[in-house]
Structures are given as structure tokens and as C-alpha cells.
Design a protein around this motif. Structure first.
Motif, PDB file in Angstrom:
ATOM      1  N   THR A 292      -9.041   6.735  30.314  1.00 34.89           N
ATOM      2  CA  THR A 292      -7.789   5.965  30.281  1.00 34.89           C
ATOM      3  C   THR A 292      -7.352   5.636  31.710  1.00 34.89           C
TER       4      THR A 292
ATOM      5  N   ILE B 201      -2.948   9.819  22.110  1.00 34.33           N
ATOM      6  CA  ILE B 201      -3.261  11.244  22.116  1.00 34.33           C
ATOM      7  C   ILE B 201      -2.862  11.827  20.761  1.00 34.33           C
TER       8      ILE B 201
ATOM      9  N   ASN C 105     -10.586  11.817  27.701  1.00 32.65           N
ATOM     10  CA  ASN C 105      -9.602  10.782  27.354  1.00 32.65           C
ATOM     11  C   ASN C 105      -8.788  10.418  28.604  1.00 32.65           C
TER      12      ASN C 105
ATOM     13  N   ASP D 264      -8.338   3.529  23.337  1.00 29.12           N
ATOM     14  CA  ASP D 264      -8.202   4.613  22.366  1.00 29.12           C
ATOM     15  C   ASP D 264      -9.300   5.648  22.577  1.00 29.12           C
ATOM     16  N   GLY D 265      -8.944   6.669  23.355  1.00 28.77           N
ATOM     17  CA  GLY D 265      -9.894   7.754  23.603  1.00 28.77           C
ATOM     18  C   GLY D 265      -9.491   8.993  22.823  1.00 28.77           C
ATOM     19  N   SER D 266      -8.770   8.807  21.723  1.00 27.57           N
ATOM     20  CA  SER D 266      -8.212   9.952  20.999  1.00 27.57           C
ATOM     21  C   SER D 266      -9.284  10.820  20.339  1.00 27.57           C
TER      22      SER D 266
END
Ligand code: G3H
Ligand code: ZN
Length: 286
Positions: free
Chosen positions: A116, A134, A112, A103-105
Motif C-alpha cells: 500500500t 484492513i 499489506n 486491496d491488500g487485505s
């Protein structure tokens, strides 16, 4: 047997249903989920958040999930939900999880994508499925005004670029869904969901499954949602059942009796979600 998440989602997309992903913070929760899946012949995803994985220990989670899957004779996908770092994702992969979310939101699109991509490379090398996110899925504490709500939603062009450049297998979107208990009835942005699905053609994941009305869930499934995450609902059900059992007999020392009440309540709640998602009777199709 632990199976990768991707085939479960592919079958769901093809079959017009969604697979439930339920979070666990204890052995009883995991057993309730796997036992309900077996009883209902439903595919299922057992998930731990990063905090839950740290609390239980990824290797213990894998050993328990394998043993329970074997005991109840049903395949399950074991998933890291909202993985908060590359290290956490790889620790779970090494331990034997069959799916991880990174979870790089909260990062810029560029960061991100880069992080990812690293998780996808590590996971795909050993056949593990990857979910990315996203758009920002809001928490229940966030009292958003319309503009903020809109700004947090998944942008179709960014989603397309993100899916294409990362090579993820499943995409978590923000389309009006939120974690926790909704203060008022949510309205999912179905047009946005449709547009994301036709632009990306990968399985779409709906977080914040607690409290979304059944009709909206069913419509979202017809538009390409293949996985729905449910956590608060089963936590609340479990805790309420424990409170009830303890209120009835405050001096009990019978842990098993209290846990049995909690497990039965949780199993009913999980079955109700599986009915909503249309996944009952579909596990033989995997
Ligand atoms: O990742 C977990 C889910 O999105 C849980 O959402 O607690 O609102 O059911 P929920
Ligand atoms: Zn979530």
C-alpha cells in the motif's frame, strides 16, 4: 471535470453525510450514475473494479467519465475499486483515474503495509487519492460462524498502524459488512467503527452497501463513514429492468429502447441510495 476523491470525503465528514461509490461495467451504467448525480446535485464516485477496468479499458473509462462529467456539468471522482496489484493501480493512475484502492487485505499486515505504501507514493506524487483495506470483507457466499466473522473484522490497533504507516487517505473496514446480497439482515459493529474512527481520524469506507438497512447506514455515517460502496443493488436493478423489457417484447431489436428502461430503473436506485447517504444537494459544497 474529474476531481480527486479526498476533498469529496473531507467535505462529507465535515457535512455529516457520505458519498456513494457506484460500480460500472458499461457506458449506460456510467451515464446513469453521472446523470443522477447532476439531477440530485450530489457528489459521486464512479468506480470500476480491477475486472471492470480490464473489461472496459482504463483509458476508455477516463475518456467517457470526463465527457459525461462535462456533458452533465457535475464534478466526479473516478476510482479504481479493489485494485488487485501495483501494476493495475499505476495503469489507472496513468490513464487519469483520480483515486485508487489497493486491496491488500488478503496479505499479512506487513505485506499489506509495504504494498500500500508503494501505491500511496505513486498516487500522491500526482495528486491521486488512495484507499486501503484492513480486515477481510466477506463475500456473500461465505457462510460464516460467529468466530470466523469476528476474526475477519478490522482490528483497531492494526487499523491505526496501517493508516499511520501507509499514509492512505481512506480506510475500508470490515465491521460486519459483506459483498453481495446478505442472507440475513446484517448488524454493523458500531462500537468497532467508533473506535477505529477515533484512533485513526481518517475517512472510513463501508463496502457491501447493498442491503444494509437505512437506519444502520445513517448511524454509521454519524460515526465517520464518508463513503459507501454500492454495486450489487444497481447491477441487479439494471439486469431486472432489461429482463422485464425483453420479456415484454422478446423479438425487439431496439437496443436503445431496452437500455433506456435499464437506465431509468438504475437512476431511481442510485437516487434512493443518495437519499439514504444524505448527499443530495451537497455537490456545490465541494
Ligand atoms: O466494492 C464494491 C462494494 O463493496 C459493493 O458491495 O455489491 O454488496 O453493494 P455490494
Ligand atoms: Zn468492496
Amino acid at each position: 471535470m474529474l476531481v480527486p476523491m479526498k476533498p469529496l470525503l473531507d467535505a462529507a465528514l465535515k457535512g455529516g453525510y457520505a458519498v456513494g461509490s457506484f460500480n460500472v461495467a458499461s457506458y449506460e451504467m456510467m451515464e446513469s450514475i453521472i446523470r443522477t448525480a447532476a439531477d440530485c446535485e450530489s457528489p459521486v464516485i464512479v468506480s470500476t473494479s480491477s475486472a471492470e477496468a480490464r473489461y472496459l479499458d482504463p483509458e476508455v473509462v477516463v475518456a467517457a467519465a470526463r465527457a459525461l462529467s462535462h456533458k452533465y456539468g457535475t464534478p466526479i471522482a473516478l476510482h479504481l475499486d479493489h485494485g488487485d496489484s501495483f501494476e493495475m493501480a499505476t495503469q489507472c493512475i496513468r490513464s487519469g483515474y483520480t483515486s485508487v484502492m489497493y486491496d491488500g487485505s488478503h496479505l499479512s499486515l506487513h505485506e499489506n503495509i509495504a504494498l500500500t505504501q508503494q501505491v500511496v507514493a505513486a498516487a500522491h506524487a500526482v495528486g491521486v487519492t488512495v484507499e486501503g483495506e484492513i480486515g477481510r470483507i466477506q463475500g456473500v457466499e461465505d457462510d460464516l460462524i460467529v468466530d470466523e466473522r469476528e476474526a475477519s473484522m478490522t482490528d483497531v490497533n492494526e487499523a491505526t498502524r496501517f493508516a499511520h504507516e501507509t499514509g492512505i487517505d481512506a480506510l475500508a473496514v470490515a465491521i460486519g459488512n459483506a459483498h453481495g446480497f446478505y442472507k440475513s439482515e446484517p448488524t454493523l459493529d458500531m462500537a468497532r467503527l467508533s473506535a477505529i474512527r477515533s484512533a485513526t481520524d481518517i475517512s472510513i469506507v463501508l463496502h457491501g452497501g447493498t442491503g444494509i438497512p437505512a437506519e444502520q447506514i445513517k448511524q454509521a455515517v454519524t460515526l465517520g463513514i464518508a463513503k459507501i460502496n454500492v454495486a450489487s443493488k444497481i447491477r441487479r436493478t439494471f439486469m431486472n429492468a432489461l429482463h422485464g423489457a425483453l420479456a415484454e417484447d422478446p423479438n425487439t431489436t431496439e437496443v436503445r429502447d431496452v437500455m433506456t428502461v435499464g437506465r431509468e430503473a438504475m437512476m431511481a436506485a442510485i437516487k434512493e441510495s443518495m437519499e439514504m447517504l444524505g448527499s443530495i444537494g451537497k455537490s456545490s459544497k465541494v
